[in-house]
Design a protein around this motif. Structure first.
Motif, PDB file in Angstrom:
ATOM      1  N   THR A 164      15.944   2.689   3.482  1.00 49.25           N
ATOM      2  CA  THR A 164      16.506   2.944   4.811  1.00 49.25           C
ATOM      3  C   THR A 164      15.939   1.982   5.855  1.00 49.25           C
ATOM      4  O   THR A 164      16.352   2.023   7.011  1.00 49.25           O
ATOM      5  N   SER A 165      14.956   1.160   5.472  1.00 56.15           N
ATOM      6  CA  SER A 165      14.462   0.139   6.405  1.00 56.15           C
ATOM      7  C   SER A 165      14.152  -1.129   5.616  1.00 56.15           C
ATOM      8  O   SER A 165      13.834  -1.060   4.419  1.00 56.15           O
ATOM      9  N   ARG A 166      14.217  -2.279   6.304  1.00 54.43           N
ATOM     10  CA  ARG A 166      13.916  -3.546   5.618  1.00 54.43           C
ATOM     11  C   ARG A 166      12.461  -3.598   5.183  1.00 54.43           C
ATOM     12  O   ARG A 166      12.133  -4.165   4.152  1.00 54.43           O
ATOM     13  N   ARG A 167      11.603  -2.963   5.973  1.00 57.21           N
ATOM     14  CA  ARG A 167      10.175  -2.990   5.615  1.00 57.21           C
ATOM     15  C   ARG A 167       9.938  -2.245   4.295  1.00 57.21           C
ATOM     16  O   ARG A 167       9.240  -2.744   3.402  1.00 57.21           O
ATOM     17  N   ALA A 168      10.541  -1.067   4.163  1.00 60.43           N
ATOM     18  CA  ALA A 168      10.379  -0.311   2.908  1.00 60.43           C
ATOM     19  C   ALA A 168      10.983  -1.104   1.753  1.00 60.43           C
ATOM     20  O   ALA A 168      10.403  -1.188   0.659  1.00 60.43           O
ATOM     21  N   ASP A 208       8.093   6.728   0.675  1.00 65.00           N
ATOM     22  CA  ASP A 208       8.584   7.928   1.357  1.00 65.00           C
ATOM     23  C   ASP A 208       7.773   8.118   2.636  1.00 65.00           C
ATOM     24  O   ASP A 208       6.753   8.801   2.647  1.00 65.00           O
ATOM     25  N   ARG A 209       8.235   7.481   3.706  1.00 63.40           N
ATOM     26  CA  ARG A 209       7.515   7.504   4.979  1.00 63.40           C
ATOM     27  C   ARG A 209       8.479   7.890   6.078  1.00 63.40           C
ATOM     28  O   ARG A 209       9.686   7.678   5.950  1.00 63.40           O
ATOM     29  N   PHE A 210       7.940   8.376   7.196  1.00 60.64           N
ATOM     30  CA  PHE A 210       8.795   8.742   8.321  1.00 60.64           C
ATOM     31  C   PHE A 210       9.589   7.522   8.801  1.00 60.64           C
ATOM     32  O   PHE A 210      10.772   7.590   9.106  1.00 60.64           O
ATOM     33  N   ALA A 211       8.938   6.344   8.794  1.00 60.64           N
ATOM     34  CA  ALA A 211       9.560   5.126   9.341  1.00 60.64           C
ATOM     35  C   ALA A 211      10.582   4.508   8.395  1.00 60.64           C
ATOM     36  O   ALA A 211      11.301   3.588   8.782  1.00 60.64           O
ATOM     37  N   GLY A 212      10.632   4.966   7.169  1.00 60.93           N
ATOM     38  CA  GLY A 212      11.595   4.374   6.234  1.00 60.93           C
ATOM     39  C   GLY A 212      11.259   4.774   4.811  1.00 60.93           C
ATOM     40  O   GLY A 212      10.086   4.813   4.445  1.00 60.93           O
ATOM     41  N   SER A 213      12.301   5.103   4.045  1.00 57.45           N
ATOM     42  CA  SER A 213      12.051   5.489   2.657  1.00 57.45           C
ATOM     43  C   SER A 213      12.975   4.685   1.747  1.00 57.45           C
ATOM     44  O   SER A 213      13.916   4.027   2.219  1.00 57.45           O
ATOM     45  N   GLY A 214      12.684   4.730   0.464  1.00 56.58           N
ATOM     46  CA  GLY A 214      13.518   3.990  -0.479  1.00 56.58           C
ATOM     47  C   GLY A 214      12.968   4.079  -1.883  1.00 56.58           C
ATOM     48  O   GLY A 214      11.933   4.707  -2.118  1.00 56.58           O
ATOM     49  N   GLU A 228       0.793  -1.238   0.000  1.00 50.61           N
ATOM     50  CA  GLU A 228       0.000   0.000   0.000  1.00 50.61           C
ATOM     51  C   GLU A 228       0.817   1.276   0.000  1.00 50.61           C
ATOM     52  O   GLU A 228       0.338   2.327  -0.397  1.00 50.61           O
ATOM     53  N   GLN A 229       2.066   1.191   0.432  1.00 48.61           N
ATOM     54  CA  GLN A 229       2.809   2.438   0.640  1.00 48.61           C
ATOM     55  C   GLN A 229       3.671   2.838  -0.547  1.00 48.61           C
ATOM     56  O   GLN A 229       4.340   3.852  -0.510  1.00 48.61           O
ATOM     57  N   VAL A 230       3.685   2.022  -1.593  1.00 48.48           N
ATOM     58  CA  VAL A 230       4.582   2.309  -2.723  1.00 48.48           C
ATOM     59  C   VAL A 230       3.845   3.177  -3.748  1.00 48.48           C
ATOM     60  O   VAL A 230       2.697   2.916  -4.077  1.00 48.48           O
ATOM     61  N   ARG A 231       4.541   4.213  -4.235  1.00 54.23           N
ATOM     62  CA  ARG A 231       3.951   5.052  -5.285  1.00 54.23           C
ATOM     63  C   ARG A 231       4.903   5.119  -6.473  1.00 54.23           C
ATOM     64  O   ARG A 231       6.075   4.743  -6.363  1.00 54.23           O
TER      65      ARG A 231
END
Ligand SMILES: CC(C)(COP(=O)(O)OP(=O)(O)OC[C@H]1O[C@@H](n2cnc3c(N)ncnc32)[C@H](O)[C@@H]1OP(=O)(O)O)[C@@H](O)C(=O)NCCC(=O)NCCS
Length: 296
Positions: free
Chosen positions: A227-231, A205-211, A163-166
């Protein structure tokens, strides 16, 4: 030893011949190192050759002193193409014509390209499975980190909802350079301009991690940094969703430091093999990161 050749910087006129030499050398390597159960190696397609020429044209403009050819009276024998970004030296291409390998041409080409990087703090090479290449890189002071590749067709039923990818654009270049610097100390800089034109780009592009990830032609990742494994995991799923269910895709250039990518490939039942190395000097394997073979 093969003495009757000269080394000189690559010119724009050499681009088609250099592309041909690399295509021949890699096809011969694919035939030599083919494995049971893998698809038969095919020569580089015209589409891939055109991308290759565009890439070399770009690097000739940004790093003319990093690009070297060896030639004799018969023509071009081999080439080494390198670039420098933020005090990191990177090898983009390295090949010698199959009939003249193993006679010292490659050593001189690599020395010339490495000379361009003198003064750099770090170095990165996406090394093939060729023992001759591995030997040259180790003798050049690189630590060889074995890499993995996951290959197969992606079953649509196994794709999670992401859901968070654009979609990304050239407007994301500052964000991408910042992610690059956090993950591997150096930004891709001018290379993002070429890559954003030639590949589909997806961004988190989120506060918790971007990429970001550039999608390979046919799906899967061409280059991924986060910047995070989740992203990183969400971006990787998005690149796999871009593949066709009937055509095999792959997640390549996975070092042991990037087990999150092995977990994604395993979750969608791709087959895991070892393939090539990431050669590094002055740095540890970046993570979460899947390097590009040409811009690392
Ligand atoms: C890698 C490559 C560019 C090197 O060029 P080259 O002209 O063959 O290189 P050189 O002859 O200078 O050096 C190769 C070294 O490997 C050695 N070598 C060759 N085959 C080998 C093998 N099977 N196992 C171990 N060493 C081997 C050679 O003896 C030589 O070492 P030496 O100079 O200490 O004797 C060339 O072989 C090539 O194009 N390979 C296919 C494409 C490729 O893999 N490119 C690298 C991309 S990462």
């Amino acid at each position: 030893m093969f003495a009757d050749f000269v080394l000189r910087p690559v010119t724009a006129d050499d681009v088609p011949a250099v592309e041909r030499v690399t295509a021949e050398a890699f096809h011969e390597l694919d035939l030599r190192t083919r494995r049971a159960g893998w698809p038969d190696p095919v020569p580089r397609s015209e589409e891939a050759s055109a991308r290759w020429r565009e890439r070399l044209g770009h690097l000739l403009r940004t790093d003319p002193r990093g690009c070297w050819v060896a030639e004799d009276r018969g023509g071009i024998l081999g080439a080494a193409v390198s670039l420098k970004r933020d005090l990191t030296w990177l090898l983009s291409a390295y090949a010698v014509r199959p009939g003249v390998q193993g006679r010292g041409v490659g050593r001189q080409l690599l020395d010339a390209a490495l000379g361009y990087g003198s003064g750099c703090l770090r170095g990165m090479i996406a090394a093939s499975d060729d023992p001759a290449a591995a030997r040259r890189y180790r003798l050049g002071g690189f630590t060889l980190h074995p890499a993995m590749q996951l290959t197969g067709s992606v079953d649509r039923a196994l794709l999670p909802v992401v859901e968070q990818v654009r979609e990304g654009s050239a407007g994301d270049i500052d964000l991408m350079n910042s992610v690059d610097r956090q993950v591997r100390d150096s930004a891709h800089g001018v290379d993002h301009q070429l890559l954003a034109r030639s590949h589909r780009l997806v961004v988190v592009d989120r506060f918790a991690g971007s990429g970001y990830a550039y999608v390979a032609p046919g799906g899967g990742p061409y280059l991924l940094a986060a910047t995070s494994r989740r992203a990183a995991t969400e971006l990787l799923w998005e690149t796999l969703a871009a593949s066709s269910p009937d055509t095999p895709t792959s997640i390549g250039h996975v070092t042991a430091a990037n087990e999150w990518a092995v977990d994604v490939g395993t979750a969608c039942r791709l087959a895991l093999h070892t393939r090539g190395y990431l050669g590094l000097r002055g740095m540890k394997p970046p993570t979460p990161y899947l390097h590009s073979p040409h811009f690392l």
